[in-house]
Design a protein around this motif. Sequence first.
Motif, PDB file in Angstrom:
ATOM      1  N   LYS A  18       0.870  -1.176   0.000  1.00 33.70           N
ATOM      2  CA  LYS A  18       0.000   0.000   0.000  1.00 33.70           C
ATOM      3  C   LYS A  18       0.904   1.222   0.000  1.00 33.70           C
ATOM      4  O   LYS A  18       1.851   1.306   0.792  1.00 33.70           O
ATOM      5  N   VAL A  19       0.619   2.146  -0.899  1.00 35.15           N
ATOM      6  CA  VAL A  19       1.498   3.309  -1.088  1.00 35.15           C
ATOM      7  C   VAL A  19       0.704   4.593  -0.869  1.00 35.15           C
ATOM      8  O   VAL A  19      -0.417   4.736  -1.381  1.00 35.15           O
ATOM      9  N   PHE A  20       1.283   5.511  -0.118  1.00 36.16           N
ATOM     10  CA  PHE A  20       0.656   6.814   0.135  1.00 36.16           C
ATOM     11  C   PHE A  20       1.540   7.897  -0.477  1.00 36.16           C
ATOM     12  O   PHE A  20       2.727   7.990  -0.169  1.00 36.16           O
ATOM     13  N   LEU A  21       0.938   8.732  -1.320  1.00 37.08           N
ATOM     14  CA  LEU A  21       1.639   9.902  -1.850  1.00 37.08           C
ATOM     15  C   LEU A  21       0.921  11.137  -1.310  1.00 37.08           C
ATOM     16  O   LEU A  21      -0.298  11.274  -1.479  1.00 37.08           O
ATOM     17  N   GLU A  22       1.693  12.012  -0.679  1.00 38.40           N
ATOM     18  CA  GLU A  22       1.104  13.181  -0.042  1.00 38.40           C
ATOM     19  C   GLU A  22       1.405  14.450  -0.837  1.00 38.40           C
ATOM     20  O   GLU A  22       2.497  14.609  -1.385  1.00 38.40           O
ATOM     21  N   CYS A  23       0.446  15.347  -0.845  1.00 39.23           N
ATOM     22  CA  CYS A  23       0.608  16.630  -1.525  1.00 39.23           C
ATOM     23  C   CYS A  23       0.047  17.731  -0.635  1.00 39.23           C
ATOM     24  O   CYS A  23      -1.060  17.591  -0.097  1.00 39.23           O
ATOM     25  N   VAL A  24       0.804  18.796  -0.492  1.00 37.39           N
ATOM     26  CA  VAL A  24       0.371  19.927   0.324  1.00 37.39           C
ATOM     27  C   VAL A  24       0.558  21.218  -0.456  1.00 37.39           C
ATOM     28  O   VAL A  24       1.609  21.417  -1.075  1.00 37.39           O
ATOM     29  N   GLN A  25      -0.464  22.078  -0.426  1.00 36.82           N
ATOM     30  CA  GLN A  25      -0.358  23.401  -1.061  1.00 36.82           C
ATOM     31  C   GLN A  25      -0.627  24.478  -0.018  1.00 36.82           C
ATOM     32  O   GLN A  25      -1.438  24.303   0.876  1.00 36.82           O
ATOM     33  N   TYR A  35      -2.147  13.604 -11.107  1.00 31.71           N
ATOM     34  CA  TYR A  35      -1.893  13.115 -12.455  1.00 31.71           C
ATOM     35  C   TYR A  35      -0.765  12.086 -12.402  1.00 31.71           C
ATOM     36  O   TYR A  35       0.067  12.102 -11.510  1.00 31.71           O
ATOM     37  N   ARG A  36      -0.735  11.255 -13.427  1.00 31.75           N
ATOM     38  CA  ARG A  36       0.481  10.505 -13.691  1.00 31.75           C
ATOM     39  C   ARG A  36       0.965  10.868 -15.087  1.00 31.75           C
ATOM     40  O   ARG A  36       0.165  11.195 -15.966  1.00 31.75           O
ATOM     41  N   GLN A  37       2.294  10.856 -15.246  1.00 32.11           N
ATOM     42  CA  GLN A  37       2.886  11.234 -16.522  1.00 32.11           C
ATOM     43  C   GLN A  37       3.763  10.111 -17.017  1.00 32.11           C
ATOM     44  O   GLN A  37       4.697   9.695 -16.329  1.00 32.11           O
ATOM     45  N   ASP A  38       3.475   9.641 -18.219  1.00 37.52           N
ATOM     46  CA  ASP A  38       4.223   8.554 -18.832  1.00 37.52           C
ATOM     47  C   ASP A  38       4.667   8.980 -20.223  1.00 37.52           C
ATOM     48  O   ASP A  38       3.934   9.692 -20.924  1.00 37.52           O
ATOM     49  N   PRO A  39       5.849   8.546 -20.657  1.00 42.57           N
ATOM     50  CA  PRO A  39       6.354   8.941 -21.981  1.00 42.57           C
ATOM     51  C   PRO A  39       5.366   8.622 -23.087  1.00 42.57           C
ATOM     52  O   PRO A  39       4.810   7.522 -23.152  1.00 42.57           O
ATOM     53  N   GLY A  40       5.131   9.600 -23.948  1.00 44.45           N
ATOM     54  CA  GLY A  40       4.241   9.409 -25.085  1.00 44.45           C
ATOM     55  C   GLY A  40       2.767   9.530 -24.761  1.00 44.45           C
ATOM     56  O   GLY A  40       1.944   9.633 -25.670  1.00 44.45           O
ATOM     57  N   ASP A  59      -9.614  10.339 -15.469  1.00 41.92           N
ATOM     58  CA  ASP A  59      -9.663   9.417 -16.604  1.00 41.92           C
ATOM     59  C   ASP A  59      -9.176   8.011 -16.275  1.00 41.92           C
ATOM     60  O   ASP A  59      -9.578   7.046 -16.918  1.00 41.92           O
ATOM     61  N   ILE A  60      -8.308   7.896 -15.282  1.00 36.98           N
ATOM     62  CA  ILE A  60      -7.714   6.581 -14.970  1.00 36.98           C
ATOM     63  C   ILE A  60      -7.711   6.314 -13.468  1.00 36.98           C
ATOM     64  O   ILE A  60      -6.674   6.131 -12.854  1.00 36.98           O
ATOM     65  N   PRO A  61      -8.880   6.242 -12.819  1.00 39.25           N
ATOM     66  CA  PRO A  61      -8.905   6.071 -11.372  1.00 39.25           C
ATOM     67  C   PRO A  61      -8.676   4.645 -10.872  1.00 39.25           C
ATOM     68  O   PRO A  61      -8.445   4.436  -9.678  1.00 39.25           O
ATOM     69  N   GLU A  62      -8.715   3.685 -11.773  1.00 39.81           N
ATOM     70  CA  GLU A  62      -8.652   2.279 -11.339  1.00 39.81           C
ATOM     71  C   GLU A  62      -7.329   1.988 -10.630  1.00 39.81           C
ATOM     72  O   GLU A  62      -6.257   2.287 -11.143  1.00 39.81           O
ATOM     73  N   GLY A  63      -7.433   1.388  -9.454  1.00 38.91           N
ATOM     74  CA  GLY A  63      -6.244   1.030  -8.678  1.00 38.91           C
ATOM     75  C   GLY A  63      -5.777   2.119  -7.734  1.00 38.91           C
ATOM     76  O   GLY A  63      -4.805   1.939  -7.004  1.00 38.91           O
ATOM     77  N   TYR A  64      -6.494   3.253  -7.751  1.00 34.41           N
ATOM     78  CA  TYR A  64      -6.136   4.393  -6.907  1.00 34.41           C
ATOM     79  C   TYR A  64      -7.332   4.838  -6.070  1.00 34.41           C
ATOM     80  O   TYR A  64      -8.479   4.617  -6.451  1.00 34.41           O
ATOM     81  N   SER A  65      -7.048   5.471  -4.949  1.00 34.16           N
ATOM     82  CA  SER A  65      -8.057   6.191  -4.194  1.00 34.16           C
ATOM     83  C   SER A  65      -7.405   7.467  -3.672  1.00 34.16           C
ATOM     84  O   SER A  65      -6.190   7.632  -3.768  1.00 34.16           O
ATOM     85  N   ILE A  77      -3.612   7.276  -2.872  1.00 36.75           N
ATOM     86  CA  ILE A  77      -3.347   5.969  -2.269  1.00 36.75           C
ATOM     87  C   ILE A  77      -3.397   4.892  -3.337  1.00 36.75           C
ATOM     88  O   ILE A  77      -4.359   4.828  -4.122  1.00 36.75           O
ATOM     89  N   LEU A  78      -2.342   4.098  -3.382  1.00 36.13           N
ATOM     90  CA  LEU A  78      -2.337   2.910  -4.224  1.00 36.13           C
ATOM     91  C   LEU A  78      -2.602   1.740  -3.290  1.00 36.13           C
ATOM     92  O   LEU A  78      -1.767   1.404  -2.443  1.00 36.13           O
ATOM     93  N   GLU A  79      -3.775   1.166  -3.384  1.00 40.10           N
ATOM     94  CA  GLU A  79      -4.198   0.150  -2.418  1.00 40.10           C
ATOM     95  C   GLU A  79      -3.298  -1.083  -2.447  1.00 40.10           C
ATOM     96  O   GLU A  79      -2.962  -1.648  -1.417  1.00 40.10           O
ATOM     97  N   SER A  80      -2.915  -1.488  -3.645  1.00 42.75           N
ATOM     98  CA  SER A  80      -2.045  -2.657  -3.805  1.00 42.75           C
ATOM     99  C   SER A  80      -1.203  -2.403  -5.048  1.00 42.75           C
ATOM    100  O   SER A  80      -1.653  -2.638  -6.168  1.00 42.75           O
ATOM    101  N   ALA A  81      -0.007  -1.869  -4.825  1.00 41.23           N
ATOM    102  CA  ALA A  81       0.809  -1.399  -5.945  1.00 41.23           C
ATOM    103  C   ALA A  81       1.102  -2.518  -6.950  1.00 41.23           C
ATOM    104  O   ALA A  81       1.360  -3.672  -6.556  1.00 41.23           O
ATOM    105  N   SER A  82       1.079  -2.135  -8.223  1.00 41.19           N
ATOM    106  CA  SER A  82       1.433  -3.074  -9.280  1.00 41.19           C
ATOM    107  C   SER A  82       2.488  -2.444 -10.171  1.00 41.19           C
ATOM    108  O   SER A  82       2.657  -1.213 -10.182  1.00 41.19           O
TER     109      SER A  82
END
Lengths: 112, 110
Positions: A18-25, A35-40, A59-65, A77-82
Amino acid sequence: DVKVTQSSRYLVKRTGEKVFLECVQDMDHENMFWYRQDPGLGLRLIYFSYDVKMKEKGDIPEGYSVSREKKERFSLILESASTNQTSMYLCASSLSRGGEQYFGPGTRLTVT
Amino acid sequence: RKEVEQDPGPFNVPEGATVAFNCTYSNSASQSFFWYRQDCRKEPKLLMSVYSSGNEDGRFTAQLNRASQYISLLIRDSKLSDSATYLCVVKRDGGFKTIFGAGTRLFVKA
């Protein structure tokens, strides 16, 4: 000066963790985005929030909360990272929905 | 087909050159348009908004053609510091929907 910070610049996790990414403004912005950014593929919206405790799928919420308990903080939150979630994750905030988005420096996540 | 399409480049130009990028969008309900700049290993930052009448900011000019559904960015007198990836951004649905293009890479050489 506007500021969006993310908890880690680089992160390595194992499949299934399980992965937590935090953002503060610090700009008192109503709207926050992940967002996620991938080449191309460019930036793809995962989730956004236009108020505390409010969230909308992108557009791509699957696997995230997400979680937004306080106005200044938006967590991904990535509930179960892949391995296909290996990517650059960018958080952003904006004062209005149609306005300029300010980005954090990004978290490069590698899932092994 | 992607909703926002850009030529990925790279564009390799000498200092002082004029270079133009185009971006096409497929949804006619798109409402607002922007160009962002992203330096290598950095986050995107707003370069300029794009208005229907066209707008200019120093060496940069942005144009919108709603009939043909494309926006353009013109850079005059290119500088080494202009080397970056330029992202076309389109918003619709009252700003709820933000779509980024995959970006066009520009290299300006001495």
